[in-house]
Design a protein around this motif. Structure first.
Motif, PDB file in Angstrom:
ATOM      1  N   PHE A  18      -3.945  14.166  11.030  1.00  0.00           N
ATOM      2  CA  PHE A  18      -5.372  14.487  10.928  1.00  0.00           C
ATOM      3  C   PHE A  18      -6.083  13.162  10.666  1.00  0.00           C
ATOM      4  N   ILE A  19      -6.795  12.645  11.674  1.00  0.00           N
ATOM      5  CA  ILE A  19      -7.432  11.341  11.555  1.00  0.00           C
ATOM      6  C   ILE A  19      -8.940  11.505  11.513  1.00  0.00           C
ATOM      7  N   ILE A  20      -9.539  10.916  10.500  1.00  0.00           N
ATOM      8  CA  ILE A  20     -10.985  10.964  10.296  1.00  0.00           C
ATOM      9  C   ILE A  20     -11.571   9.628  10.738  1.00  0.00           C
ATOM     10  N   LEU A  21     -12.511   9.668  11.655  1.00  0.00           N
ATOM     11  CA  LEU A  21     -13.064   8.452  12.254  1.00  0.00           C
ATOM     12  C   LEU A  21     -14.554   8.406  11.948  1.00  0.00           C
ATOM     13  N   ASP A  22     -14.919   7.524  11.016  1.00  0.00           N
ATOM     14  CA  ASP A  22     -16.289   7.488  10.506  1.00  0.00           C
ATOM     15  C   ASP A  22     -17.108   6.422  11.232  1.00  0.00           C
ATOM     16  N   GLU A  23     -17.742   6.827  12.322  1.00  0.00           N
ATOM     17  CA  GLU A  23     -18.599   5.947  13.122  1.00  0.00           C
ATOM     18  C   GLU A  23     -17.863   4.669  13.544  1.00  0.00           C
ATOM     19  N   ILE A  24     -16.654   4.832  14.031  1.00  0.00           N
ATOM     20  CA  ILE A  24     -15.818   3.654  14.309  1.00  0.00           C
ATOM     21  C   ILE A  24     -16.274   2.876  15.543  1.00  0.00           C
ATOM     22  N   THR A  25     -17.178   3.450  16.341  1.00  0.00           N
ATOM     23  CA  THR A  25     -17.677   2.721  17.513  1.00  0.00           C
ATOM     24  C   THR A  25     -19.052   2.103  17.290  1.00  0.00           C
ATOM     25  N   SER A  26     -19.643   2.300  16.129  1.00  0.00           N
ATOM     26  CA  SER A  26     -21.048   1.919  15.935  1.00  0.00           C
ATOM     27  C   SER A  26     -21.266   0.408  15.954  1.00  0.00           C
ATOM     28  N   MET A  27     -20.228  -0.387  15.664  1.00  0.00           N
ATOM     29  CA  MET A  27     -20.368  -1.841  15.656  1.00  0.00           C
ATOM     30  C   MET A  27     -19.759  -2.484  16.905  1.00  0.00           C
ATOM     31  N   LEU A  31     -11.429  14.268  13.365  1.00  0.00           N
ATOM     32  CA  LEU A  31     -12.761  14.524  12.816  1.00  0.00           C
ATOM     33  C   LEU A  31     -13.580  13.287  13.125  1.00  0.00           C
ATOM     34  N   TRP A  32     -14.496  13.408  14.080  1.00  0.00           N
ATOM     35  CA  TRP A  32     -15.208  12.270  14.668  1.00  0.00           C
ATOM     36  C   TRP A  32     -16.641  12.262  14.148  1.00  0.00           C
ATOM     37  N   ILE A  33     -16.978  11.270  13.347  1.00  0.00           N
ATOM     38  CA  ILE A  33     -18.322  11.146  12.791  1.00  0.00           C
ATOM     39  C   ILE A  33     -19.113  10.164  13.654  1.00  0.00           C
ATOM     40  N   THR A  34     -20.308  10.549  14.071  1.00  0.00           N
ATOM     41  CA  THR A  34     -21.065   9.681  14.963  1.00  0.00           C
ATOM     42  C   THR A  34     -22.562   9.958  14.849  1.00  0.00           C
ATOM     43  N   HIS A  35     -23.357   8.993  15.272  1.00  0.00           N
ATOM     44  CA  HIS A  35     -24.790   9.233  15.450  1.00  0.00           C
ATOM     45  C   HIS A  35     -25.154   9.148  16.923  1.00  0.00           C
ATOM     46  N   ARG A  36     -24.130   9.039  17.788  1.00  0.00           N
ATOM     47  CA  ARG A  36     -24.352   8.901  19.226  1.00  0.00           C
ATOM     48  C   ARG A  36     -24.105  10.243  19.930  1.00  0.00           C
ATOM     49  N   PRO A  37     -25.154  10.917  20.394  1.00  0.00           N
ATOM     50  CA  PRO A  37     -24.947  12.202  21.082  1.00  0.00           C
ATOM     51  C   PRO A  37     -24.035  12.106  22.299  1.00  0.00           C
TER      52      PRO A  37
END
Length: 268
Positions: free
Chosen positions: A147-156, A180-186
């Motif tokens: 179970f991998i949680i990815l907290d905005e890992i592409t934002s930078m 579990l993918w956290i993002t602000h990119r729709p």
């Protein structure tokens, strides 16, 4: 993993209590891919840290099924790296037993799985931001995370690096790992099975990504639009085609689906 009426409250010297999460209830099944979207301060990163066990729940509870091992990758690619070389970084997460040769071979296989094609003696400091995030993903796999949680890992990351990281996560997900993918990119939501939209610490949408972008019969705009979020380019193109009278039964949510739609329209 189950969130059951989870509240997380922080103390603030200016305004007293600050609710980071307000009564969040959600179920994240094994092998699923859930994307969490929201503006800054919506609670999405707080949810990620709570799922990873990095925050204290004020009330409610978070339950994990037997055998669930969670790891998190954070926004800043450098924040979790401690090894000097690529080999050392991944090896630090492997189990202690096993021969040196066996460990080296396993590291090679993990790097291949995430698409990081560099020599094992490469200095971590010489990697690009995208390569560092791939290295972080390999380390999660080395630790046995399912179970991998990815907290905005592409934002930078730049667009090319974002694409490589997304491809790596898709491969990891296909192997059975829950994401579990956290993002602000729709535009990143279409890869997920399900979308949670957060606002002021609460879940305001929980459903399929396709429904998040396209209004259903009788709805005034999609949930994405009603929440004030920008539609991804793919969805904007489809909506424009529909306004011009084209019928598109299976509405796409990411570029490769749009490519097939356009091809079918050109052949019809």
């Amino acid at each position: 993993m189950i969130f059951e009426n989870v509240h997380m409250i922080y103390e603030s010297g200016l305004s007293g209590h600050v609710y980071a999460l307000r009564g969040v209830t959600a179920f994240f099944p094994a092998g699923s891919w859930t994307a969490v979207v929201g503006s800054n301060g919506s609670g999405k990163s707080t949810m990620a840290k709570a799922a990873a066990g990095l925050g204290t729940v004020s009330s409610g509870r978070i339950m994990k099924e037997d055998g669930v091992l969670t790891y998190i990758v954070l926004q800043n690619p450098d924040s979790q790296l401690i090894g000097e070389t690529v080999l050392e970084e991944v090896s630090l997460c492997l189990a202690a037993d096993g021969s040196i040769a066996g460990k080296v071979q396993l590291v090679r296989e993990l790097l291949e799985q995430v698409g990081l094609h560099v020599p094992l003696d490469t200095l971590v400091t010489t990697l690009s931001g995208g390569q560092k995030q791939l290295l972080n993903l390999a380390s999660c796999l080395a630790a046995g995370a399912n179970f991998i949680i990815l907290d905005e890992i592409t934002s930078m990351l730049d667009p090319a690096s974002r694409a490589l990281v997304l491809e790596a996560v898709q491969r990891i997900h296909r192997s059975g790992t829950a994401i579990l993918w956290i993002t602000h990119r729709p535009e990143e939501l279409g890869f997920a099975d399900r979308v949670l939209a957060m606002e002021a610490g609460q879940v305001v949408y929980d459903g399929e990504s396709r429904h998040f972008f396209y209004p259903q019969d009788g709805e005034e705009g999609s949930p994405c639009e009603r929440l004030g979020m920008e539609l991804p380019y793919t969805v904007r193109v489809v909506r424009q085609l529909e306004r011009k009278g084209y019928s598109i039964p299976e509405r796409p949510v990411h570029a490769r689906e749009l490519k097939e739609v356009v091809r079918a329209l050109c052949l019809s």
